[in-house]
Motif scaffolding. Structure first.
Motif, PDB file in Angstrom:
ATOM      1  N   LEU A  17       0.852  -1.185   0.000  1.00  0.00           N
ATOM      2  CA  LEU A  17       0.000   0.000   0.000  1.00  0.00           C
ATOM      3  C   LEU A  17       0.888   1.236   0.000  1.00  0.00           C
ATOM      4  N   ALA A  18       1.175   1.750  -1.201  1.00  0.00           N
ATOM      5  CA  ALA A  18       2.040   2.918  -1.361  1.00  0.00           C
ATOM      6  C   ALA A  18       1.186   4.101  -1.790  1.00  0.00           C
ATOM      7  N   VAL A  19       0.210   4.441  -0.955  1.00  0.00           N
ATOM      8  CA  VAL A  19      -0.761   5.485  -1.284  1.00  0.00           C
ATOM      9  C   VAL A  19      -0.812   6.517  -0.171  1.00  0.00           C
ATOM     10  N   LYS A  20      -1.432   7.654  -0.463  1.00  0.00           N
ATOM     11  CA  LYS A  20      -1.606   8.683   0.552  1.00  0.00           C
ATOM     12  C   LYS A  20      -2.608   8.213   1.605  1.00  0.00           C
ATOM     13  N   TYR A  21      -2.404   8.700   2.826  1.00  0.00           N
ATOM     14  CA  TYR A  21      -3.290   8.327   3.925  1.00  0.00           C
ATOM     15  C   TYR A  21      -4.739   8.659   3.611  1.00  0.00           C
ATOM     16  N   SER A  22      -4.977   9.774   2.952  1.00  0.00           N
ATOM     17  CA  SER A  22      -6.344  10.200   2.645  1.00  0.00           C
ATOM     18  C   SER A  22      -7.055   9.256   1.681  1.00  0.00           C
ATOM     19  N   LYS A  23      -6.284   8.433   0.964  1.00  0.00           N
ATOM     20  CA  LYS A  23      -6.858   7.532  -0.037  1.00  0.00           C
ATOM     21  C   LYS A  23      -7.018   6.104   0.461  1.00  0.00           C
ATOM     22  N   VAL A  24      -6.504   5.810   1.657  1.00  0.00           N
ATOM     23  CA  VAL A  24      -6.375   4.411   2.059  1.00  0.00           C
ATOM     24  C   VAL A  24      -7.735   3.721   2.196  1.00  0.00           C
ATOM     25  N   ALA A  25      -8.735   4.395   2.749  1.00  0.00           N
ATOM     26  CA  ALA A  25     -10.032   3.745   2.957  1.00  0.00           C
ATOM     27  C   ALA A  25     -10.673   3.347   1.624  1.00  0.00           C
ATOM     28  N   SER A  26     -10.629   4.236   0.641  1.00  0.00           N
ATOM     29  CA  SER A  26     -11.229   3.923  -0.659  1.00  0.00           C
ATOM     30  C   SER A  26     -10.444   2.840  -1.393  1.00  0.00           C
ATOM     31  N   ILE A  27      -9.122   2.838  -1.225  1.00  0.00           N
ATOM     32  CA  ILE A  27      -8.289   1.813  -1.869  1.00  0.00           C
ATOM     33  C   ILE A  27      -8.580   0.440  -1.277  1.00  0.00           C
ATOM     34  N   ILE A  28      -8.657   0.361   0.037  1.00  0.00           N
ATOM     35  CA  ILE A  28      -8.922  -0.935   0.667  1.00  0.00           C
ATOM     36  C   ILE A  28     -10.315  -1.424   0.298  1.00  0.00           C
ATOM     37  N   GLU A  29     -11.249  -0.520   0.152  1.00  0.00           N
ATOM     38  CA  GLU A  29     -12.593  -0.917  -0.289  1.00  0.00           C
ATOM     39  C   GLU A  29     -12.532  -1.576  -1.661  1.00  0.00           C
ATOM     40  N   GLN A  30     -11.627  -1.089  -2.535  1.00  0.00           N
ATOM     41  CA  GLN A  30     -11.487  -1.670  -3.876  1.00  0.00           C
ATOM     42  C   GLN A  30     -10.906  -3.081  -3.831  1.00  0.00           C
ATOM     43  N   ILE A  31      -9.897  -3.269  -2.997  1.00  0.00           N
ATOM     44  CA  ILE A  31      -9.146  -4.523  -3.043  1.00  0.00           C
ATOM     45  C   ILE A  31      -9.582  -5.547  -1.997  1.00  0.00           C
ATOM     46  N   LYS A  32     -10.328  -5.141  -1.004  1.00  0.00           N
ATOM     47  CA  LYS A  32     -10.712  -6.041   0.087  1.00  0.00           C
ATOM     48  C   LYS A  32     -11.383  -7.321  -0.384  1.00  0.00           C
ATOM     49  N   PRO A  33     -12.281  -7.271  -1.372  1.00  0.00           N
ATOM     50  CA  PRO A  33     -12.954  -8.509  -1.792  1.00  0.00           C
ATOM     51  C   PRO A  33     -12.016  -9.580  -2.347  1.00  0.00           C
ATOM     52  N   VAL A  34     -10.811  -9.204  -2.796  1.00  0.00           N
ATOM     53  CA  VAL A  34      -9.914 -10.189  -3.404  1.00  0.00           C
ATOM     54  C   VAL A  34      -8.755 -10.569  -2.480  1.00  0.00           C
ATOM     55  N   LEU A  35      -8.761 -10.056  -1.260  1.00  0.00           N
ATOM     56  CA  LEU A  35      -7.689 -10.400  -0.318  1.00  0.00           C
ATOM     57  C   LEU A  35      -8.020 -11.699   0.406  1.00  0.00           C
ATOM     58  N   GLU A  36      -7.123 -12.677   0.288  1.00  0.00           N
ATOM     59  CA  GLU A  36      -7.324 -13.973   0.943  1.00  0.00           C
ATOM     60  C   GLU A  36      -6.083 -14.421   1.709  1.00  0.00           C
ATOM     61  N   ASN A  37      -4.990 -14.628   0.970  1.00  0.00           N
ATOM     62  CA  ASN A  37      -3.761 -15.120   1.605  1.00  0.00           C
ATOM     63  C   ASN A  37      -2.590 -14.160   1.441  1.00  0.00           C
ATOM     64  N   GLN A  38      -2.829 -13.002   0.878  1.00  0.00           N
ATOM     65  CA  GLN A  38      -1.731 -12.068   0.608  1.00  0.00           C
ATOM     66  C   GLN A  38      -1.188 -11.454   1.906  1.00  0.00           C
ATOM     67  N   ILE A  39       0.078 -11.132   1.852  1.00  0.00           N
ATOM     68  CA  ILE A  39       0.683 -10.310   2.897  1.00  0.00           C
ATOM     69  C   ILE A  39       0.563  -8.859   2.451  1.00  0.00           C
ATOM     70  N   VAL A  40       0.127  -7.998   3.342  1.00  0.00           N
ATOM     71  CA  VAL A  40      -0.050  -6.587   3.022  1.00  0.00           C
ATOM     72  C   VAL A  40       1.018  -5.775   3.750  1.00  0.00           C
ATOM     73  N   ILE A  41       1.685  -4.900   2.997  1.00  0.00           N
ATOM     74  CA  ILE A  41       2.684  -3.999   3.577  1.00  0.00           C
ATOM     75  C   ILE A  41       2.156  -2.575   3.508  1.00  0.00           C
ATOM     76  N   SER A  42       2.093  -1.905   4.642  1.00  0.00           N
ATOM     77  CA  SER A  42       1.690  -0.503   4.683  1.00  0.00           C
ATOM     78  C   SER A  42       2.919   0.382   4.801  1.00  0.00           C
ATOM     79  N   VAL A  43       3.062   1.301   3.851  1.00  0.00           N
ATOM     80  CA  VAL A  43       4.138   2.302   3.931  1.00  0.00           C
ATOM     81  C   VAL A  43       3.533   3.688   4.178  1.00  0.00           C
ATOM     82  N   ILE A  44       2.295   3.697   4.639  1.00  0.00           N
ATOM     83  CA  ILE A  44       1.499   4.930   4.730  1.00  0.00           C
ATOM     84  C   ILE A  44       1.901   5.765   5.949  1.00  0.00           C
TER      85      ILE A  44
END
Length: 241
Positions: free
Chosen positions: A73-100
């Motif tokens: 997750l290499a996005v601005k803090y203000s965008k994080v909620a909308s970005i996670i809403e986009q990708i949340k349905p496809v997250l199953e076994n991935q490791i997520v790294i936050s650089v926010i």
């Protein structure tokens, strides 16, 4: 390893793509398919010109997250909620790294010399100075906020907050930095340790669980302020014994 970089068309995303693209398969994520594809082609060409047979392609964020083993997750803090809403349905076994890093610019008054000089209202702007400050999210840190949005069972690691984007993107520069890594699962932390080591001269440092992420995140405005006030450029962090 397949690494999906959400926000891969930005400056820090470019750096990750160029550094990790030398060894890993990279999926550059963006809200816009064409922009993702154009940037992926640009990064691939840069690495090809240096003799690397890079595997880099572009995709919309959801597809990048779906196909990746590690999602950055290499996005601005203000965008994080909308970005996670986009990708949340496809997250199953991935490791997520936050650089926010949640931070903003503020202003203060600098009193000249002894501090006894009375500043006229008309000249007060002459003594105003900008600085960056950490804006603590309600959850305590950006990483903790991200963790609360992710599906149950997804392993989150917080890292790479204090890396200068311009230097990360410049392959002629060796990055002699320490990278604080926070997370609650040693499995995922060890994978991130290895990703840190994949960038020559970078050293991973175990900071603790995800709850310690605010300490690392808040160092980013600190180093930016130091750089600005002391005429330095793109400084990072190194812990010395």
């Amino acid at each position: 390893m397949k690494i999906g970089i959400i926000g891969g068309t930005g400056s820090i995303g470019k750096g990750f793509a160029l550094r990790w693209g030398q060894k890993h398969e990279i999926i550059v994520g963006s809200r816009d398919q064409k922009r993702a594809e154009d940037k992926a082609a640009e990064y691939k060409q840069i690495l090809n010109d240096r003799g690397f047979d890079a595997d880099i392609r572009g995709a919309v964020n959801r597809e990048a997250a779906l196909e990746a083993e590690v999602v950055v997750l290499a996005v601005k803090y203000s965008k994080v909620a909308s970005i996670i809403e986009q990708i949340k349905p496809v997250l199953e076994n991935q490791i997520v790294i936050s650089v926010i890093v949640p931070m903003e610019k503020d202003r203060c008054t600098i009193i000249p010399d002894s501090g006894s000089i009375e500043i006229e209202a008309t000249s007060r702007e002459d003594y105003m100075a900008d600085y960056f400050c950490y804006t603590t999210p309600p959850a305590g840190s950006a990483a903790q906020e991200v963790a609360s949005m992710l599906p149950e069972g997804i392993e989150l690691v917080s890292a790479f907050h204090n890396v200068p984007a311009a230097k990360l993107s410049n392959l002629d520069i060796s990055l002699d930095y320490d990278i604080g890594v926070c997370g609650n699962y040693m499995h995922s932390k060890n994978i991130v340790f290895d990703l840190v080591k994949d960038i020559p001269n970078m050293r991973p440092v175990d900071v603790g669980p995800i709850e310690t992420s605010s300490m690392v995140e808040s160092l980013t405005p600190l180093v930016i302020n130091i750089a600005i006030r002391n005429q330095k450029k793109d400084i990072g962090i190194k812990f010395v014994d």
